[in-house]
Design a protein around this motif. Structure first.
Motif, PDB file in Angstrom:
ATOM      1  N   SER A 106     -15.267   4.798  -2.659  1.00 18.86           N
ATOM      2  CA  SER A 106     -14.809   5.545  -3.837  1.00 18.86           C
ATOM      3  C   SER A 106     -14.307   6.938  -3.502  1.00 18.86           C
ATOM      4  N   ASP A 134     -15.899  15.203  -2.973  1.00 24.81           N
ATOM      5  CA  ASP A 134     -14.999  14.215  -3.565  1.00 24.81           C
ATOM      6  C   ASP A 134     -13.603  14.457  -3.004  1.00 24.81           C
ATOM      7  N   HIS A 139     -22.942   3.778  -3.380  1.00 22.73           N
ATOM      8  CA  HIS A 139     -23.528   5.086  -3.680  1.00 22.73           C
ATOM      9  C   HIS A 139     -24.787   5.353  -2.867  1.00 22.73           C
ATOM     10  N   GLN A 166      -7.240   3.647  -4.039  1.00 26.02           N
ATOM     11  CA  GLN A 166      -6.795   2.576  -4.924  1.00 26.02           C
ATOM     12  C   GLN A 166      -5.294   2.351  -4.849  1.00 26.02           C
TER      13      GLN A 166
END
Length: 1273
Positions: free
Chosen positions: A23, A38, A70, A327
């Motif tokens: 992610s 991030d 996670h 993505q």
């Protein structure tokens, strides 16, 4: 939560200190904290941190499985492995299966529950996350540097060690070693498995490989390794061998320069991007990243990252690389480096997307430029200044670093009030300088140094004796610096090479002060330059009027050292607020003083102020920094050792908000000049954080006794660690040092252990530690304590001592008068010593007892006590000769035993040598396996024929042989005179080079039989490898390897001639073996020929003939007629051995040997006859074709050709004829029986069935084939 943040620098020299999940969440280990960032293709943001490790984080890995991305795991030097939930930022569990610092950890990419970790002792621990079970393995007694789990086989783990060894283990088989990959010569820094299973992704070239890789070899998987030996190797996990070696290219530095005085070692990290099995990313010498194309030929097999523009690459070595696919199918690469930057790369274009600066030390100072809006300067403990343009929109972290001329921590900063880009700085080593941040020039350094750390810099109007004057109506400024020694210096910024002036002289002269001034700790000029406030070590604040520095008032409200002072800004506020002065000290209360009456109406004599204008209470520890809001009136922010920042509304003394985002105490703060809601803070946790006042949930700092007790507890922890002898850890490439102080003043000793100083420069020890040095323990504590009694008791002591001197009274030196022994005679002193010794023994201070005995002259007793306690030292041993040789000798031996317990074996042996105990010293070194030192000692001090020398060589050779160091073991055997053992141990490796060396060594040493055996083994291996020339060289070097060849003399009888064995083997056996197409025939024929040679060497003629016949029979039975003919020609060359083999010439005893001799003779003559027939058949065809022949070659009358040159009668054997006749008779009977069966079948069935016809065919064919075979015979 904070808005923007600069995190701490990732830890150095760790194989996997960062990882990123699917992610886009990046985890980075920095100090003992894991920072979560991030990341995206355009920007990054620090979103949290995982706190809990007690020592610095050595490795970090995410779980890459769906639904568990996670969850992450980290390892630390504290020996723990912790599992975290990165979403909630909480600890899930931990295990402490390791007993040593953990060096590496990895979450298996194939098994979502398996986590493998390895520590510095070589222990590998497997932990199953779902059950919490652990299993420990010990594959190798080596120091683990890195490890990685296979993405294709869940049980396969690759482990890299410090000595260059790579081991593949199977964790499903209790850590069984499947392969040992040898090839690297130094530390293994990184390992990476190929993302594609199988080994057909690329083909290696011969010059790049030890064993070529064949296409289609899908067993196993490729493994890449990076080592300190400057090579990247690709390994085949199925073969256990290297298939490719890549040498790092030497690239010129691009972009920013590097401090040439900093020495850095190479760190070679490798990363195999997912989905790119033919491309490999690796770091390089100077921080460059290169992409290797494993399918490309030639030297230029790599592509450099960041070539589209200058300055994209790292400027120092890279430690960790990880990748993530977003993505939008963009694949990003994240790298961490020694240059304290985290960079993001686009793997498609190889360009840098963004750079995140990180901090490698305490943030001591931060200040916004008063001229350049949003330009923030940071003074950091990693010896660098950062200047951050916080308002830029294109690059969120537009930061420049300045390191030139800075060799220690940057502890103070101050922008010039009017000159844009002019930044002054002060350092921990007392240096003051000025940088022009818009140029690349080195800084200007003041020639006047402070003796201690510079804590405060301030620009202000010049005071005498400096004479600057104004230029063009613009005021000029001086630079003032305040340091730890309590002195304030005034520097001329236009002439820093000149001497700086101490303003204390002007203060004393102007105010007629005769006494010594209190040491200064801070100063701050009022924005209009009219007055200056100076804080002192005694808590007093003095306010002086410029330019003569006349004392206006003295503020005596603080009772501890002043740490920080700030004047209220003079723009956009009410005039009554212009003269507010805020002050913070080492106590937790902030005072605000209204100096307007004093400044507007200066008194003739100094005024003493004892009451503050406002009192701000809430912090629970010392105040380290503060700043007034430039957007509000009377709004102040303060930072403290309680790890919080507090915003105050000063006039109502109200708390606005409290920020608790830092994990350590704060040192500096400043209000954003463009955003009224943004504040910036920095401190001990190596981070700079931007946060908003409106988003804070707390109003006041946390309360509680634990906050106040925390420093004391840290002090106890520090003492315990020092007593335990623990070495400071390396965090971010830095080592723990002492001497931390708050900005502008002295730091508390309890926090010293948290400071980190760079190892890249030699930082002098903190001068503050000298002032804070602990008072040494008294040697006479009892008598000293007696002198601290009440005054009445001390006066009574004087009367008692006088009565002892002049009349009989008490006995001094004992009881309640023990302290009077110091003022009486020697006997009283000795009694006092005895009482003091008893007190020291009860307190456990035996070193003090030893020194008391030394003072009293009992040297032998002092040495005896130190020996019994195991507390001998070099000083006591140096005093031992004063007590005699026997005492000295006994003490030296005891000290040597003590040193052995402390594992100081060399020092122990040296002390034994000092008393001429040579043999015990040698035995000590040998018993602890220090053979090299023991041998050197013996050779230096004893004769060459000393027997112990041979024993040492032999013992060392045995140890080396067990460890696999065969060449070194052979040298030891040679030195010990055991040449046979030397040759045998070299041959143990069993490769061609070792066998050849062992054979030569045995030949030179006179071991002929061993040399012959080893040479034959070497030649066999070379023959298998088809290296005929090398095999012949090996065999020809051995003179003892000779063989008999058959030659024909003039009487056609056999005579034995000596020819080299190498010629026999290579000219007879090997060439015809190449003609064989069946490997079994090749193998068995070669075996029989070799056995024939050995039989000849043993004079066994019978076995020789049998083996030769077997070799020929294998070729004949296989149907290789031409090969069998060539074999006969080579074994019995034309013109040399064509006479019939006479059994009388051979010692044939057994019946089998005689039969083999007959068969071999017939076999040879058969081929001779065939050759003779074929040759004359060709001549007949030539005559019939009309070609003339030489005269006498053909006899037309009879049609016969010349006589045979050999006796072919051996082919006409009565036994053979009888056997053939019997076989023909049997075949006739079989044919008749077959015919009778056929007729019987027809009579019953009328005709043969189809199956019977088919069955009848092969019988006839077999019979025909049998007849044909007999005719050939």
């Amino acid at each position: 939560m904070h808005e923007r943040s600069l995190p701490a620098s990732p830890n150095w020299y760790c194989s996997r200190c960062s990882d990123v999940n699917s992610s886009g969440l990046l985890g980075v280990g920095a100090k003992n904290i894991i920072y979560l960032i991030d990341v995206s293709a355009s920007s990054c943001r620090v979103v949290g941190e995982l706190v809990g490790h007690k020592d610095f984080v050595s490795s970090f890995s995410f779980c890459q499985h769906a639904g568990q991305s996670h969850v992450c795991v980290s390892s630390s030097n504290d020996g723990s492995v912790r599992f975290w939930d990165s979403d909630n930022k909480v600890l899930i569990r931990e295990h402490a299966a390791h007993q040593s610092p953990v060096a590496a950890v990895h979450w298996s990419p194939l098994d979502k529950n398996l986590v493998v970790s390895g520590d510095e002792k070589g222990v590998v621990v497997c932990h199953w996350h779902n059950t919490g079970d652990t299993a420990s393995f010990f594959p190798e007694p080596r120091t683990i540097f890195c490890l990685t789990c296979s993405p294709h086989t869940w049980s396969s783990v690759a482990v890299g060690y410090k000595d260059g060894m790579i081991v593949l283990i199977d964790v499903s088989k209790k850590g069984e070693v499947t392969h040992r990959l040898r090839g690297h010569e130094d530390e293994i820094h990184s390992l990476a498995w190929s993302p594609l299973a199988g080994e057909d992704a690329f083909y290696s070239r011969p010059e790049d490989t030890n064993d070529g890789v064949s296409a289609g070899d899908v067993a196993g998987c490729y493994l890449a390794s990076g080592s300190k030996d400057q090579t990247v190797r690709i390994w085949s996990s199925s073969k256990g061998k290297a298939v490719m070696t890549l040498k790092l290219p030497y690239l010129k530095k691009r972009g920013s320069a590097v401090d040439p005085g900093v020495k850095e070692r190479l760190w070679l990290h490798v990363h195999w991007p997912k989905g790119q099995p033919t491309q490999l990313v690796s770091s390089c010498f100077g921080g460059e990243l290169v992409m290797w194309d494993l399918t490309r030929a030639g030297k230029q097999r790599w592509t450099l990252f960041g070539t589209s523009s200058e300055g994209q690459n790292h400027s120092r070595i890279v430690f960790s690389v990880s990748s993530v696919r977003l993505q939008d199918d963009r694949e990003l690469l994240i790298s961490t480096s020694m240059d304290r930057e985290i960079k993001c790369w686009d793997l498609a274009s190889l360009d840098c997307c963004w750079t995140l600066p990180t901090l490698g030390g305490f943030v001591y100072a931060l200040t916004f430029s008063p001229v350049g809006a949003g330009c923030l300067a940071l003074g950091v403990g990693d010896n660098m200044i950062r200047v951050w343009n916080t308002l830029t929109t294109q690059n969120q972290y537009d930061t420049r670093s300045f390191w030139q001329g800075i060799k220690s921590k940057v502890t103070a900063l101050a922008w010039h009030p009017q000159k844009e880009g002019s930044l002054s700085f002060g350092t921990d080593d007392g240096k003051v300088g000025i940088y022009d941040v818009f140029s690349n020039r080195p800084p200007q350094i003041s020639s006047s140094y402070h003796r201690k750390t510079v804590y405060t810099l301030a620009w202000g109007p010049p005071v005498p004796p400096m004479s600057f004057g104004a230029a063009g109506g613009k005021p000029s400024y001086s630079l003032y610096s305040c340091a730890g020694e309590g002195v304030i210096l005034q520097h001329d910024p236009s002439r820093l090479s000149g001497d700086a002036a101490d303003i204390d002289r002007l203060i004393r002269d102007t105010n007629s002060i005769k006494h010594k001034l209190s040491p200064h700790t801070d100063l701050r000029w009022k924005p209009d330059g009219k007055v200056v406030a100076i804080g002192n070590e005694d808590g007093c604040i003095d306010v002086y009027e410029a330019p003569a520095l006349k004392l206006l008032c003295s503020i005596q409200q603080h009772h501890k050292m002043i740490n920080t002072l700030r004047w209220h800004h003079g723009h956009g506020s009410s005039p009554e607020l212009h003269c507010l002065l805020a002050s913070g000290s080492s106590n937790a209360t902030v005072y605000v003083h209204d100096l307007r009456p004093v400044i507007e109406n200066p008194p003739e004599s100094p005024v003493v102020m004892t009451e503050p204008f406002r009192r701000l209470c809430g912090h629970t520890s010392k105040i380290t920094g503060m700043a007034w809001s430039p957007h509000h009136e009377a709004r102040l922010v303060t930072v403290s050792y309680d790890a919080t920042a507090q915003v105050w509304d000063v006039l109502p003394e109200a708390a606005v908000c409290n920020y608790r985002g830092h994990s350590g105490y704060l040192l500096c703060v400043d209000w954003s000049p463009v955003d009224p809601d943004a504040i910036w803070t920095g401190g001990k946790d190596f981070t700079l954080q931007e946060w908003r006042v409106s988003k804070q949930e707390f109003k006041k700092p946390p309360k509680g006794e634990d906050m106040k007790a925390n420093p004391k507890q840290k002090r106890k922890n520090k003492k315990a660690s020092v007593a335990g002898g623990a070495t400071p850890p390396e965090m971010n490439g830095e080592t723990v040092t002492g001497g931390e102080k708050a900005a502008g003043q002295e730091l508390s000793g309890e926090e010293e252990e948290d400071e980190v100083g760079s190892t890249n420069s030699a930082v002098p020890p903190s001068d503050l530690a000298l002032l804070k040095k602990k008072k040494p323990r008294s040697m006479l504590p009892i008598s000293t304590s007696m002198d601290h009694r009440p005054k009445e008791d001390l006066l009574q002591d004087c009367i008692t001592l006088a009565s002892v001197k002049h009349s009989a009274g008490c006995v001094p030196g004992q009881g309640e008068h023990v302290h009077l022994g110091l003022f009486s005679d020697r006997q009283a002193l000795y009694r006092m010593f005895e009482a003091e010794e008893e007190g020291h023994v009860e307190a456990g201070h035996f070193d003090s007892v030893v020194y008391l005995r030394l003072w009293s002259g009992d040297l032998q007793g002092a040495l005896q006590l130190a020996t019994e306690r195991g507390e001998l030292n070099d000083h006591l041993l140096s005093l031992a000769p004063m007590a005699g040789f026997e005492v000295w000798s006994r003490t030296a031996e005891a000290f040597a035993r003590q040193l052995c317990l402390q594992e100081q074996y060399l020092k122990a042996a040296s002390h034994l040598l000092s008393i001429n105990r040579l043999y015990p010293a040698v035995d000590l070194l040998r018993s602890h396996k220090l053979y090299r030192e023991a041998i050197a000692l013996v050779k230096a001090r004893l004769p060459a024929d000393e027997p112990v020398l041979k024993e040492l060589y032999t013992c060392w050779a045995g140890v080396l042989e067990r460890d696999g160091h065969f060449s070194s073991a052979a040298k030891c055997y040679l030195a010990a005179g055991a040449s046979f053992d030397a040759a045998k141990v070299i041959a143990r490796k069993n490769d061609v080079a070792s066998l050849r060396t062992a054979a030569s060594l045995a030949r030179l040493s006179g071991e002929a039989s061993l040399a012959q055996s080893l040479a034959l083994r070497c030649a066999k291996d070379l023959a298998v490898a088809q290296d005929w020339t090398a095999a012949q060289d090996v065999l020809s070097s051995q003179d003892s390897l000779l063989v008999s060849g058959f030659k024909k003399d003039t009487k056609c009888e056999h005579s034995l001639s000596q020819i080299p064995l190498s010629d026999f083997v290579l000219s007879s056996c090997l060439p015809w073996c190449l003609c064989l197409t069946r490997p079994q025939v090749h193998l068995y024929s070669s075996l029989h020929l070799t056995r024939a040679v050995l039989s000849w060497l043993l004079d066994d003629d019978g076995q020789l003939i049998k083996e030769l016949w077997q070799a020929a029979a294998w070729v004949r039975d296989a149907g290789h007629f031409c090969v069998s003919a060539e074999l006969c020609r080579l074994l019995f060359p034309d013109g040399t051995s064509v006479a019939p083999i006479k059994q009388s010439d051979l010692n044939l005893v057994s019946r089998e040997a005689k039969a083999a001799a007959d068969s071999l003779q017939a076999f040879v003559h058969y081929h001779r006859l065939y050759q003779h027939w074929w040759t004359h058949s060709a001549q007949i065809q030539t005559v019939n074709g009309g070609v003339s022949e030489p005269e006498g070659s053909v006899c037309p009358a009879t049609g016969s050709f010349g006589e045979l040159d050999f006796d072919a009668s051996v082919l006409l054997s009565e036994h053979h004829a009888a056997c053939q006749a019997t076989q023909r008779s049997v075949r006739e009977i079989q044919e008749r029986l077959a015919a009778m069966v056929l007729q019987h079948s027809r009579a019953q069935g009328g005709q043969l069935h189809p199956e019977e016809k088919e069955a009848d065919g092969p019988i006839v064919q077999t019979s025909t084939a049998s007849e044909s075979s007999d005719s050939q015979r």
